[in-house]
Design a protein around this motif. Sequence first.
Motif, mmCIF file in Angstrom:
data_model
loop_
_atom_site.group_PDB
_atom_site.id
_atom_site.type_symbol
_atom_site.label_atom_id
_atom_site.label_comp_id
_atom_site.label_asym_id
_atom_site.label_seq_id
_atom_site.Cartn_x
_atom_site.Cartn_y
_atom_site.Cartn_z
ATOM 1 N N SER A 1 -2.784 4.497 -10.235
ATOM 2 C CA SER A 1 -3.453 3.473 -9.453
ATOM 3 C C SER A 1 -4.149 2.562 -10.253
ATOM 4 C CB SER A 1 -4.488 4.183 -8.304
ATOM 5 O OG SER A 1 -5.301 4.924 -9.179
ATOM 6 N N GLY B 1 -3.859 -1.067 -5.495
ATOM 7 C CA GLY B 1 -3.777 -1.507 -4.124
ATOM 8 C C GLY B 1 -4.242 -2.714 -3.853
ATOM 9 N N HIS C 1 2.549 6.819 -5.749
ATOM 10 C CA HIS C 1 2.142 7.282 -6.966
ATOM 11 C C HIS C 1 3.394 7.097 -7.901
ATOM 12 C CE1 HIS C 1 -1.338 8.841 -5.248
ATOM 13 N NE2 HIS C 1 -0.925 9.493 -4.682
ATOM 14 N N LEU D 1 -1.134 0.035 -11.047
ATOM 15 C CA LEU D 1 -0.570 -0.733 -9.996
ATOM 16 C C LEU D 1 -1.855 -0.461 -8.765
ATOM 17 C CD1 LEU D 1 1.693 -2.343 -8.459
ATOM 18 C CD2 LEU D 1 2.667 -0.330 -7.670
ATOM 19 N N GLN E 1 0.832 -1.177 -0.078
ATOM 20 C CA GLN E 1 0.149 0.088 -0.130
ATOM 21 C C GLN E 1 0.761 1.275 -0.030
ATOM 22 O OE1 GLN E 1 -3.487 0.142 -0.256
ATOM 23 N NE2 GLN E 1 -2.971 2.076 -0.792
ATOM 24 N N VAL F 1 1.828 1.910 -3.603
ATOM 25 C CA VAL F 1 0.825 2.767 -4.053
ATOM 26 C C VAL F 1 0.442 3.980 -3.807
ATOM 27 C CG1 VAL F 1 -1.432 2.607 -4.695
ATOM 28 C CG2 VAL F 1 -0.203 0.298 -4.662
#
Length: 291
Positions: free
Chosen positions: A67, A72, A63, A70, A57, A60
């Motif tokens: 998002s 979360g 940035h 990739l 997380q 993620v």
Amino acid sequence: MQIDLRPETKGTHLERELAGIDALELSVPAAPNHAKAIWSGLWPKLLAVAIFLGAWQVVVWTHWKPSYVLPGPVPSFKAFFDSRTLLRRAATDTLERGVVGFALAIVIGTVIGIATASSRVLRSGIGSMITGLQTMPSIAWFPLAIVLFGLSSWAVLFVVILGAAPSIANGLLSGFDNIPPILLRAGRVLGARGWSSLRHVVIPASLPSFVGGLKQGWSFAWRSLLAGELIGAAPGSHALGQVLDANRNLNDYTGIMATMIAIFLVGVILDALVFGQLDRVVRKRHGLIDA
């Protein structure tokens, strides 16, 4: 007539005192607490999962990638549960192919390991070749496999066997090489020679290393299997590798992460339920861990 009881009384008193001292030194075993035992084995795993998900997380949140590229943990696990029926069918298909290939690899690797360990000529001739085959990347075998078998399940099985069998044979060889000499001498004293020594002394004593070779062989087999399915060497199936590749073609990034979660869970569950239990049984039987 008067009977003198003093020596007996003195001895009994001394024995009681000694018994009391011994009792102070003995630790009283506590009653087994199954809930505590389960929790002590579970919390490190839960902590490791929490750290992994937290790190995911955090990546993620940096940035580093958008998002939607990739995702979360939350959207990925939501996609995993939404597609659980497809992933369960795909995992079953992949596991069926993997079990067949790994079973053949066990037979071939065991035969090669025993034959190589039993013959100095074979040991000097192909001992180093087995290690060389073990170090070859699985993906390097696929061009040859496709030439020989085409884009079929046989190509995947071919690579799975070549990936797992050398590790199994090497595990068996390592077990043979590290047998304590006292066991071999004890076996000879008891009349165990030739096949009898191999069956009753050498093979049982080498089982811990053999189980280690099985675990390593399965990891190679699992990687080879997924690599083969990714390049499309198992047409007509709904295997995990093909689901992963289909999600990539559709730019379904949550689908990619969901499939990777399924692949990871299959590996963890197999290790815990099959190889972990097998390793524990063998080590307990050899007195390497407490019962």
